[in-house]
Design a protein around this motif. Structure first.
Motif, PDB file in Angstrom:
ATOM      1  N   ASN A  36       0.870  -1.186   0.000  1.00 42.10           N
ATOM      2  CA  ASN A  36       0.000   0.000   0.000  1.00 42.10           C
ATOM      3  C   ASN A  36       0.903   1.232   0.000  1.00 42.10           C
ATOM      4  O   ASN A  36       1.640   1.466   0.961  1.00 42.10           O
ATOM      5  CB  ASN A  36      -0.881  -0.003   1.243  1.00 42.10           C
ATOM      6  CG  ASN A  36      -1.834   1.182   1.303  1.00 42.10           C
ATOM      7  OD1 ASN A  36      -1.559   2.243   0.770  1.00 42.10           O
ATOM      8  ND2 ASN A  36      -2.955   0.992   1.966  1.00 42.10           N
ATOM      9  N   GLU A  59       2.550   6.619  -7.388  1.00 43.37           N
ATOM     10  CA  GLU A  59       1.751   5.396  -7.225  1.00 43.37           C
ATOM     11  C   GLU A  59       0.414   5.717  -6.562  1.00 43.37           C
ATOM     12  O   GLU A  59      -0.623   5.172  -6.941  1.00 43.37           O
ATOM     13  CB  GLU A  59       2.522   4.375  -6.385  1.00 43.37           C
ATOM     14  CG  GLU A  59       3.720   3.754  -7.088  1.00 43.37           C
ATOM     15  CD  GLU A  59       3.306   2.883  -8.258  1.00 43.37           C
ATOM     16  OE1 GLU A  59       2.437   2.011  -8.080  1.00 43.37           O
ATOM     17  OE2 GLU A  59       3.853   3.087  -9.361  1.00 43.37           O
ATOM     18  N   ILE A  60       0.429   6.604  -5.584  1.00 44.60           N
ATOM     19  CA  ILE A  60      -0.815   6.990  -4.924  1.00 44.60           C
ATOM     20  C   ILE A  60      -1.743   7.686  -5.915  1.00 44.60           C
ATOM     21  O   ILE A  60      -2.956   7.450  -5.939  1.00 44.60           O
ATOM     22  CB  ILE A  60      -0.515   7.908  -3.718  1.00 44.60           C
ATOM     23  CG1 ILE A  60       0.228   7.116  -2.633  1.00 44.60           C
ATOM     24  CG2 ILE A  60      -1.808   8.509  -3.151  1.00 44.60           C
ATOM     25  CD1 ILE A  60       0.741   7.963  -1.476  1.00 44.60           C
ATOM     26  N   LYS A  68       0.469   4.308   0.507  1.00 48.44           N
ATOM     27  CA  LYS A  68       0.288   5.262   1.609  1.00 48.44           C
ATOM     28  C   LYS A  68       1.025   4.791   2.855  1.00 48.44           C
ATOM     29  O   LYS A  68       1.589   5.598   3.598  1.00 48.44           O
ATOM     30  CB  LYS A  68      -1.205   5.452   1.892  1.00 48.44           C
ATOM     31  CG  LYS A  68      -1.944   6.154   0.755  1.00 48.44           C
ATOM     32  CD  LYS A  68      -3.433   6.264   1.039  1.00 48.44           C
ATOM     33  CE  LYS A  68      -4.147   6.939  -0.133  1.00 48.44           C
ATOM     34  NZ  LYS A  68      -5.624   7.010   0.081  1.00 48.44           N
ATOM     35  N   LEU A 124      -4.626   1.252 -10.722  1.00 48.09           N
ATOM     36  CA  LEU A 124      -4.357   0.023  -9.977  1.00 48.09           C
ATOM     37  C   LEU A 124      -5.640  -0.735  -9.672  1.00 48.09           C
ATOM     38  O   LEU A 124      -5.671  -1.962  -9.700  1.00 48.09           O
ATOM     39  CB  LEU A 124      -3.606   0.344  -8.682  1.00 48.09           C
ATOM     40  CG  LEU A 124      -2.206   0.943  -8.862  1.00 48.09           C
ATOM     41  CD1 LEU A 124      -1.634   1.363  -7.519  1.00 48.09           C
ATOM     42  CD2 LEU A 124      -1.283  -0.050  -9.545  1.00 48.09           C
ATOM     43  N   GLU A 131      -3.931   5.424  -8.277  1.00 50.52           N
ATOM     44  CA  GLU A 131      -4.730   4.419  -7.586  1.00 50.52           C
ATOM     45  C   GLU A 131      -5.870   3.892  -8.453  1.00 50.52           C
ATOM     46  O   GLU A 131      -6.210   2.713  -8.410  1.00 50.52           O
ATOM     47  CB  GLU A 131      -5.301   4.993  -6.284  1.00 50.52           C
ATOM     48  CG  GLU A 131      -4.863   4.207  -5.083  1.00 50.52           C
ATOM     49  CD  GLU A 131      -5.268   4.860  -3.768  1.00 50.52           C
ATOM     50  OE1 GLU A 131      -4.991   4.247  -2.736  1.00 50.52           O
ATOM     51  OE2 GLU A 131      -5.857   5.946  -3.775  1.00 50.52           O
ATOM     52  N   ASP A 132      -6.478   4.771  -9.251  1.00 51.50           N
ATOM     53  CA  ASP A 132      -7.582   4.332 -10.117  1.00 51.50           C
ATOM     54  C   ASP A 132      -7.106   3.289 -11.119  1.00 51.50           C
ATOM     55  O   ASP A 132      -7.800   2.296 -11.369  1.00 51.50           O
ATOM     56  CB  ASP A 132      -8.188   5.528 -10.863  1.00 51.50           C
ATOM     57  CG  ASP A 132      -8.989   6.438  -9.946  1.00 51.50           C
ATOM     58  OD1 ASP A 132      -9.314   5.997  -8.820  1.00 51.50           O
ATOM     59  OD2 ASP A 132      -9.275   7.578 -10.348  1.00 51.50           O
TER      60      ASP A 132
END
Length: 329
Positions: free
Chosen positions: A118, A148-149, A120, A155, A152-153
Motif C-alpha cells: 500500500n 503510485e498513490i 500510503k 491500480l 490508484e484508479d
C-alpha cells in the motif's frame, strides 16, 4: 536418476510426509529415487527444494507473509535498491537480501513488507526513516510513491481485470503461483510459438499439465489458474475469460469433419524473462511431450489422470496434490 551402486535408472517415488518448520508440522509430498537392487533411497537438491517450497508456501499463506517474488516486486515498484529498502524498513541488508533469495521472513518482518504494498503505508514508513537517506534519495523515492498513490484508479482497474481471470487469492487452490496476467499471457504466447494448431481444448490441457508438472517439480505452479474436473477433462476455471482477455491472442473458428471449435493464434513473441529457468524447463517439457498430439488425443490422456478421475463426478476443483500422480509426463 541413476543408482550410484548399479548405474541403473532408479524408480521415482512420492511419499506423504510431515516437515517440522519453525515449531509447526506441515504435510508435504517428498520425492525420492529408489534403487531397487540395494533398497537405498536418494534425493537431489531440486527435489529437496521442491519439498521445502511446499512447506514454506503453507507457512506464508497461514501467516500472511509475502512470497519471494512479491517481496522483489514491491521493492521494484518503488524503484528502490535492496540496500535502500533495508534501510527504510530497518532490516539488515544481508537479512533483507536473503528474503529476496527465498528465505522466509519472520512474521513481523513479513507482515511489514506486505503492508508497504500500500503506497500510503510506504510513504509513512519512508517519513519515519528519512534520516537514513540523503535529501535527494528521499525526494526521489517520495516522488515515486506519490506517483503510485496518484495512479490508484489505474491500480484498481488492474485488480478488477486480474479478478475476472483468476478465481481466488494466491494459495493452495492455484498452486501458490503468482496471479499475474502478464505471466499468464506470455505463458500462452510461448506455447503458441512452439506448438502448432492449438485449439482451446488443447490449450486447456496444456495449461493443466504445465501447472501440475511445475508443482510436482518445483513446489509451485506457474499460471495462477485454478482447475476444475468437468466432463471434457481438467480445464482452467473461467477459461473463456482467459482466452478473451488478451488482445495479442486471437480465436479463429475452424471445423474438422463435424467438429467446430476455436483455434488460438498469435503473431506476438513471448517475453521469457518473466519465467525462471526451472519454469522454462517445465514449459519446454510439456511443449515437447504434447506438440504432436491432437486436441482429442491430449484430452483422452487427461481423462486417465487421477486429477480428473478422482474429481469429475462432482465437477470438483482439482487439488494440486494430484500433481504427484501424473501419468502422461
Amino acid at each position: 536418476m541413476k543408482s550410484p551402486f548399479t548405474g541403473k535408472e532408479m524408480k521415482r517415488i512420492h511419499e506423504a510426509r510431515i516437515w517440522k518448520f519453525r515449531g509447526e508440522e506441515y504435510p508435504y509430498i517428498h520425492t525420492v529415487w529408489l534403487c531397487e537392487d540395494s533398497g537405498e533411497q536418494f534425493t537431489d537438491d531440486d527435489s529437496d527444494m521442491a519439498g521445502f517450497i511446499q512447506v514454506t508456501n503453507q507457512y506464508r499463506e497461514k501467516y500472511g507473509i509475502p512470497y519471494t517474488d512479491e517481496i522483489v516486486a514491491i521493492r521494484k515498484r518503488y524503484g528502490i535498491s535492496a540496500q535502500k529498502m533495508s534501510l527504510i524498513l530497518g532490516i539488515g541488508i544481508n537479512q533483507y537480501r536473503l528474503y529476496e533469495q527465498g528465505e522466509v521472513p519472520n512474521v513481523s518482518n513479513g507482515r511489514m513488507i506486505r503492508s508497504i504494498s500500500n503506497p500510503k503505508v510506504m510513504l509513512d514508513i519512508l517519513e519515519s526513516s528519512r534520516n537514513e537517506l540523503s535529501d535527494n534519495e528521499y525526494q526521489k523515492i517520495a516522488d515515486k510513491i506519490n506517483n503510485e498513490i496518484a495512479n490508484e484508479d489505474r491500480l484498481m482497474v488492474e485488480k478488477y481485470e486480474t479478478a475476472r481471470v483468476f478465481r481466488s487469492i494466491r494459495g493452495a487452490i492455484n498452486g501458490y503461483a503468482p496471479l499475474s496476467l502478464d505471466r499468464l499471457k506470455n505463458l500462452m504466447l510461448y506455447m503458441l510459438e512452439h506448438i502448432n494448431d492449438v485449439w482451446c481444448t488443447k490449450m486447456n490441457k496444456l495449461l493443466f499439465y504445465v501447472d501440475f508438472l511445475a508443482y510436482r517439480e518445483n513446489g509451485m505452479a506457474i499460471s495462477g489458474l485454478t482447475y476444475k474436473a468437468i466432463d471434457f477433462g481438467p480445464v482452467p476455471e473461467r477459461w473463456d475469460n482467459v482466452y478473451s482477455e488478451f488482445d495479442e491472442i486471437h480465436q479463429e473458428l475452424r471445423s474438422i469433419g463435424d467438429y467446430v471449435g476455436s483455434v488460438l493464434t498469435t503473431t506476438v513473441k513471448s517475453d521469457t524473462t518473466l519465467f525462471t529457468e526451472s519454469e522454462l524447463n517445465v514449459i519446454n517439457q510439456v511443449c515437447s511431450k504434447f506438440n504432436s498430439l491432437s486436441s482429442r488425443e491430449l484430452s483422452r490422456l487427461s481423462h486417465e489422470e487421477n486429477a480428473w478421475v478422482n474429481h469429475h463426478d462432482r465437477h470438483e476443483i482439482i487439488p494440486f496434490a494430484e500433481a504427484f500422480d501424473l501419468k502422461a509426463i
